[in-house]
Design an enzyme around this catalytic site. Structure first.
Site, PDB file in Angstrom:
ATOM      1  CG  HIS A   7      -0.320   0.044   2.542  1.00 23.31           C
ATOM      2  ND1 HIS A   7      -0.015  -1.107   3.216  1.00 23.31           N
ATOM      3  CD2 HIS A   7       0.072   1.055   3.358  1.00 23.31           C
ATOM      4  CE1 HIS A   7       0.535  -0.813   4.391  1.00 23.31           C
ATOM      5  NE2 HIS A   7       0.608   0.496   4.503  1.00 23.31           N
ATOM      6  CG  HIS A  79       3.913   4.485   5.431  1.00 24.34           C
ATOM      7  ND1 HIS A  79       3.047   5.052   6.323  1.00 24.34           N
ATOM      8  CD2 HIS A  79       3.430   3.236   5.204  1.00 24.34           C
ATOM      9  CE1 HIS A  79       2.088   4.193   6.638  1.00 24.34           C
ATOM     10  NE2 HIS A  79       2.290   3.083   5.959  1.00 24.34           N
ATOM     11  CD  GLU A 130       3.578  -0.557   7.159  1.00 21.54           C
ATOM     12  OE1 GLU A 130       2.980   0.187   6.362  1.00 21.54           O
ATOM     13  OE2 GLU A 130       3.029  -1.085   8.151  1.00 21.54           O
TER      14      GLU A 130
HETATM   15 CO    CO Z   1       1.287   1.248   6.288  1.00 25.84          CO
END
Ligand code: CO
Length: 134
Positions: A7, A79, A130
């Site tokens: 994502h 992020h 991440e």
């Molecule tokens: Co995230």
């Protein structure tokens, strides 16, 4: 080593307006807002055919996105999340390469119930990364 883009997270000052932008203007399928108190955010998930966008808004006093929104009051990309098969191996590789793992370096359970690590933006082209074990 990294796999799919899981994502892209976008921090927003107004979740209702952001959700409308993705649903009405861009014609995307969006979820209802989901409070994640343990992560200090309320999230709207935007489901795309090949990945997800997560719209993040502040929830509570200790939100990890509060300072980002102070610096970026109109919102912005917060992020990107890449999938890895083995988070411990990924961490070992990052650290061997001199990249900084944020926090105490131990995986935490992320917003999708899976272990995650965050990597220092200064080591990754100015972008908070991440890693999520899938
Ligand atoms: Co995230």
């Amino acid at each position: 080593m990294i796999g799919r883009l899981n994502h892209v997270a976008i921090a927003v000052p107004d979740l209702v307006a952001a959700s409308a932008t993705y649903h009405e203007t861009l014609g995307a399928e969006v979820s209802m807002p989901v409070d994640l108190p343990e992560h200090g955010v309320t999230t709207v998930f935007v489901n795309l055919p090949n990945t997800k966008i997560e719209l993040l808004a502040v929830l509570g006093e200790q939100s990890p996105i509060a300072s980002f929104l102070q610096r970026n009051p109109g919102g912005g990309v917060h992020h990107v999340c890449y999938e890895v098969e083995d988070l411990a191996a990924a961490r070992a590789r990052m650290q061997a390469q001199g990249a900084r793992v944020l926090g105490d370096g131990e995986p935490r359970i992320g917003a999708h119930g899976k272990p995650v690590l965050f990597l220092h933006p200064k080591d990754f082209c100015g972008t908070l990364v991440e890693l999520e074990q899938v």
